[in-house]
Design a protein around this motif. Structure first.
Motif, PDB file in Angstrom:
ATOM      1  N   GLU A   1       0.739  -1.163  -0.008  1.00  0.00           N
ATOM      2  CA  GLU A   1       0.025  -0.149  -0.150  1.00  0.00           C
ATOM      3  C   GLU A   1       0.825   1.199  -0.048  1.00  0.00           C
ATOM      4  O   GLU A   1       1.823   1.376   0.757  1.00  0.00           O
ATOM      5  CB  GLU A   1      -0.811   0.002   1.144  1.00  0.00           C
ATOM      6  CG  GLU A   1      -1.928  -1.057   1.300  1.00  0.00           C
ATOM      7  CD  GLU A   1      -2.929  -1.120   2.468  1.00  0.00           C
ATOM      8  OE1 GLU A   1      -2.870   0.047   3.115  1.00  0.00           O
ATOM      9  OE2 GLU A   1      -3.843  -1.886   2.671  1.00  0.00           O
ATOM     10  N   GLY A   2       0.555   2.215  -0.835  1.00  0.00           N
ATOM     11  CA  GLY A   2       1.351   3.539  -1.081  1.00  0.00           C
ATOM     12  C   GLY A   2       2.467   3.247  -1.638  1.00  0.00           C
ATOM     13  O   GLY A   2       3.519   4.180  -1.551  1.00  0.00           O
ATOM     14  N   GLY A   3       2.802   2.176  -2.204  1.00  0.00           N
ATOM     15  CA  GLY A   3       4.000   1.857  -3.104  1.00  0.00           C
ATOM     16  C   GLY A   3       5.091   1.431  -2.122  1.00  0.00           C
ATOM     17  O   GLY A   3       6.208   1.293  -2.686  1.00  0.00           O
ATOM     18  N   SER A   4       5.030   1.249  -1.058  1.00  0.00           N
ATOM     19  CA  SER A   4       6.104   0.953  -0.152  1.00  0.00           C
ATOM     20  C   SER A   4       6.140  -0.725  -0.127  1.00  0.00           C
ATOM     21  O   SER A   4       5.375  -1.333  -0.688  1.00  0.00           O
ATOM     22  CB  SER A   4       5.903   1.080   1.355  1.00  0.00           C
ATOM     23  OG  SER A   4       4.574   0.452   1.670  1.00  0.00           O
ATOM     24  N   ALA A   5       7.361  -1.445  -0.335  1.00  0.00           N
ATOM     25  CA  ALA A   5       7.825  -2.489  -0.468  1.00  0.00           C
ATOM     26  C   ALA A   5       7.490  -3.572   0.675  1.00  0.00           C
ATOM     27  O   ALA A   5       7.705  -2.952   1.695  1.00  0.00           O
ATOM     28  CB  ALA A   5       9.236  -2.805  -0.975  1.00  0.00           C
ATOM     29  N   LYS A   6       6.944  -4.585   0.302  1.00  0.00           N
ATOM     30  CA  LYS A   6       6.764  -5.531   1.517  1.00  0.00           C
ATOM     31  C   LYS A   6       7.049  -6.920   1.211  1.00  0.00           C
ATOM     32  O   LYS A   6       7.297  -7.275  -0.206  1.00  0.00           O
ATOM     33  CB  LYS A   6       5.165  -5.513   1.775  1.00  0.00           C
ATOM     34  CG  LYS A   6       4.359  -6.185   0.680  1.00  0.00           C
ATOM     35  CD  LYS A   6       2.699  -6.072   1.273  1.00  0.00           C
ATOM     36  CE  LYS A   6       1.858  -6.777   0.175  1.00  0.00           C
ATOM     37  NZ  LYS A   6       0.473  -6.669   0.711  1.00  0.00           N
ATOM     38  N   PRO A   7       7.152  -7.913   1.794  1.00  0.00           N
ATOM     39  CA  PRO A   7       7.590  -9.559   1.382  1.00  0.00           C
ATOM     40  C   PRO A   7       6.554 -10.167   0.561  1.00  0.00           C
ATOM     41  O   PRO A   7       5.448  -9.543   1.053  1.00  0.00           O
ATOM     42  CB  PRO A   7       7.862 -10.070   2.906  1.00  0.00           C
ATOM     43  CG  PRO A   7       8.310  -8.896   3.979  1.00  0.00           C
ATOM     44  CD  PRO A   7       7.598  -7.725   3.400  1.00  0.00           C
ATOM     45  N   ALA A   8       7.058 -10.707  -0.290  1.00  0.00           N
ATOM     46  CA  ALA A   8       5.973 -11.172  -1.243  1.00  0.00           C
ATOM     47  C   ALA A   8       4.739 -12.232  -0.670  1.00  0.00           C
ATOM     48  O   ALA A   8       3.654 -12.294  -1.054  1.00  0.00           O
ATOM     49  CB  ALA A   8       6.574 -11.598  -2.370  1.00  0.00           C
ATOM     50  N   LEU A   9       5.270 -12.997   0.274  1.00  0.00           N
ATOM     51  CA  LEU A   9       4.358 -14.193   0.909  1.00  0.00           C
ATOM     52  C   LEU A   9       3.375 -13.668   1.684  1.00  0.00           C
ATOM     53  O   LEU A   9       2.602 -14.624   2.074  1.00  0.00           O
ATOM     54  CB  LEU A   9       5.357 -14.992   1.384  1.00  0.00           C
ATOM     55  CG  LEU A   9       6.181 -16.003   0.430  1.00  0.00           C
ATOM     56  CD1 LEU A   9       6.979 -17.052   0.854  1.00  0.00           C
ATOM     57  CD2 LEU A   9       5.198 -16.480  -0.941  1.00  0.00           C
ATOM     58  N   GLY A  10       3.443 -12.321   2.315  1.00  0.00           N
ATOM     59  CA  GLY A  10       2.360 -12.030   3.105  1.00  0.00           C
ATOM     60  C   GLY A  10       2.334 -12.331   4.685  1.00  0.00           C
ATOM     61  O   GLY A  10       3.315 -12.714   5.216  1.00  0.00           O
ATOM     62  N   GLU A  11       1.309 -11.932   5.143  1.00  0.00           N
ATOM     63  CA  GLU A  11       1.168 -11.941   6.803  1.00  0.00           C
ATOM     64  C   GLU A  11       1.155 -13.368   7.219  1.00  0.00           C
ATOM     65  O   GLU A  11       1.766 -13.832   8.188  1.00  0.00           O
ATOM     66  CB  GLU A  11      -0.098 -11.280   7.121  1.00  0.00           C
ATOM     67  CG  GLU A  11       0.044  -9.670   7.013  1.00  0.00           C
ATOM     68  CD  GLU A  11       1.256  -9.121   7.998  1.00  0.00           C
ATOM     69  OE1 GLU A  11       1.077  -9.402   9.078  1.00  0.00           O
ATOM     70  OE2 GLU A  11       1.941  -8.324   7.406  1.00  0.00           O
ATOM     71  N   SER A  12       0.486 -14.275   6.420  1.00  0.00           N
ATOM     72  CA  SER A  12       0.312 -15.614   6.876  1.00  0.00           C
ATOM     73  C   SER A  12       1.588 -16.596   6.925  1.00  0.00           C
ATOM     74  O   SER A  12       1.740 -17.337   7.596  1.00  0.00           O
ATOM     75  CB  SER A  12      -0.835 -16.416   6.069  1.00  0.00           C
ATOM     76  OG  SER A  12      -0.545 -16.537   4.676  1.00  0.00           O
ATOM     77  N   TRP A  13       2.502 -16.058   5.911  1.00  0.00           N
ATOM     78  CA  TRP A  13       3.594 -17.058   6.126  1.00  0.00           C
ATOM     79  C   TRP A  13       4.777 -16.423   7.091  1.00  0.00           C
ATOM     80  O   TRP A  13       5.827 -17.045   7.550  1.00  0.00           O
ATOM     81  CB  TRP A  13       4.469 -16.604   4.566  1.00  0.00           C
ATOM     82  CG  TRP A  13       5.811 -16.967   4.459  1.00  0.00           C
ATOM     83  CD1 TRP A  13       6.874 -16.052   4.472  1.00  0.00           C
ATOM     84  CD2 TRP A  13       6.223 -18.356   4.496  1.00  0.00           C
ATOM     85  NE1 TRP A  13       8.087 -16.690   4.300  1.00  0.00           N
ATOM     86  CE2 TRP A  13       7.856 -18.200   4.557  1.00  0.00           C
ATOM     87  CE3 TRP A  13       5.748 -19.517   4.224  1.00  0.00           C
ATOM     88  CZ2 TRP A  13       8.544 -19.457   4.234  1.00  0.00           C
ATOM     89  CZ3 TRP A  13       6.672 -20.656   4.337  1.00  0.00           C
ATOM     90  CH2 TRP A  13       8.043 -20.503   4.279  1.00  0.00           C
ATOM     91  N   LYS A  14       4.935 -15.214   7.390  1.00  0.00           N
ATOM     92  CA  LYS A  14       6.117 -14.440   8.274  1.00  0.00           C
ATOM     93  C   LYS A  14       6.049 -15.315   9.514  1.00  0.00           C
ATOM     94  O   LYS A  14       7.139 -15.312  10.114  1.00  0.00           O
ATOM     95  CB  LYS A  14       5.731 -13.169   8.328  1.00  0.00           C
ATOM     96  CG  LYS A  14       4.687 -12.669   9.338  1.00  0.00           C
ATOM     97  CD  LYS A  14       4.436 -11.017   9.404  1.00  0.00           C
ATOM     98  CE  LYS A  14       3.450 -10.765  10.732  1.00  0.00           C
ATOM     99  NZ  LYS A  14       3.613  -9.115  10.835  1.00  0.00           N
ATOM    100  N   SER A  15       4.982 -15.992  10.309  1.00  0.00           N
ATOM    101  CA  SER A  15       5.228 -16.740  11.308  1.00  0.00           C
ATOM    102  C   SER A  15       5.886 -18.045  11.273  1.00  0.00           C
ATOM    103  O   SER A  15       6.273 -18.684  11.907  1.00  0.00           O
ATOM    104  CB  SER A  15       3.749 -16.952  11.825  1.00  0.00           C
ATOM    105  OG  SER A  15       2.937 -17.625  11.098  1.00  0.00           O
ATOM    106  N   VAL A  16       6.216 -18.692   9.971  1.00  0.00           N
ATOM    107  CA  VAL A  16       6.478 -19.839   9.751  1.00  0.00           C
ATOM    108  C   VAL A  16       8.068 -19.735   9.765  1.00  0.00           C
ATOM    109  O   VAL A  16       8.834 -20.683  10.433  1.00  0.00           O
ATOM    110  CB  VAL A  16       6.237 -20.294   8.152  1.00  0.00           C
ATOM    111  CG1 VAL A  16       6.873 -21.444   7.876  1.00  0.00           C
ATOM    112  CG2 VAL A  16       4.883 -20.430   7.786  1.00  0.00           C
TER     113      VAL A  16
END
Length: 317
Positions: free
Chosen positions: A263-278
């Motif tokens: 959102e707003g053009g800022s970069a974020k990890p591709a796999l999203g919120e559900s992946w980050k806890s793995v």
């Protein structure tokens, strides 16, 4: 392996007709189900009189997989696991004093960063270091033709203190002998290689200390576009399998994840919120192309504060 039949008693949609349908496609376990091309499986339901119920059964299996989590462990069990003789390994000489070992046995470590930030270079350095310094097996799962034998040779020659050409060649031979590279271009080939590796580890047919998936995100992103549970279930299943292999066989697992626009053009990890806890450990990489300086930041680490940073330079061959 979890048999689909074991779900029949508790889940009415997974009945004898659903099991017979899956069995006709060679699907008898949850693992069989997840590595099968589910788009093809859904198309096969169109040829059956109970199409909608079969589709609902497929959705239910995906929902069950999605809801599965590792069982809770009490403090005693967690302490015992932490006390096991799990080593840390050097991943890149310039950042190791800061990181106290990027790679830890039994852990899944994730490198997140935009294109050309140095993710593959760190993976290659990790492979060369573990193969040479620890004389241990490395499995490199290559999803984008990123593995480069000349770059491995360059890294080995850089790290060698010998002036003897023969000694350098012998060191390089040891490194190359200890690295196995497999091309994996979709999630099905990833599961196939991981299951084969797990089977060999279980039967002690091979010795592996480091498993690299570069890039894990490029295998998963094509599955997430539809918005359904299929891609998400595949992602979580693959992540849990990596954690299982890491934990049960005391292997260091290193995966890479690219960045996308948020959102707003800022970069974020591709796999999203559900992946980050793995992953157990997550590092963020960035690179200044003018100075060829990389910055690595701690996002999550069991023994380091989030936000800690270090800088290092990489040398492309």
């Amino acid at each position: 392996m979890v048999m689909l039949k074991s779900m029949e008693e508790n889940y009415p949609l997974i009945d004898s007709n659903f099991l017979e349908f899956c069995g006709s496609r060679g699907i008898f376990t949850v693992e069989d189900f997840l590595i099968y091309d589910l788009n093809s499986l859904i198309s096969f339901t169109e040829k059956k009189p109970n199409t909608e119920r079969l589709k609902q059964g497929i959705e239910q299996v995906l929902s069950i997989v999605d809801s599965l989590h590792r069982p809770w462990l009490n403090g005693v069990e967690l302490h015992k696991d932490a006390q096991k003789s799990k080593q840390t390994f050097l991943a890149y000489e310039g950042i190791d004093p800061f990181l106290h070992g990027v790679l830890r046995e039994g852990f899944v470590t994730e490198l997140v960063g935009p294109s050309s930030s140095g993710k593959t270079q760190v993976c290659l350095q990790a492979a060369a270091t573990v193969a040479k310094e620890y004389a241990s097996g490395v499995v490199f799962l290559d999803s984008g033709n990123s593995f480069s034998a000349p770059r491995i040779a360059h890294l080995v020659n850089q790290a060698s203190f010998s002036t003897s050409k023969q000694a350098n060649n012998e060191a390089l031979h040891i490194v190359m002998k200890n690295i196995w590279c497999y091309p994996v271009f979709d999630i099905f080939s990833l599961f196939n290689v991981l299951h084969q590796l797990e089977s060999k580890l279980k039967s002690e047919m091979c010795s592996v200390r480091l498993l690299i998936v570069d890039s894990f995100s490029s295998l998963i992103i094509p599955l997430l576009g539809g918005g359904g549970p299929y891609g998400h279930a595949q992602m979580i299943s693959a992540g849990n399998l990596l954690k299982k292999i890491a934990h049960e066989y005391s292997i260091c697992v290193l995966v890479t994840n690219h960045m996308v626009a948020g959102e707003g053009g800022s970069a974020k990890p591709a796999l999203g919120e559900s992946w980050k806890s793995v992953p157990h450990v997550r590092f963020l990489l960035s690179r200044d192309r003018e100075t060829n300086t990389c910055t690595i930041s701690v996002v999550r680490h069991p023994s380091m504060a989030a936000g800690n940073q270090a800088k290092f330079k990489i040398c492309d061959s």
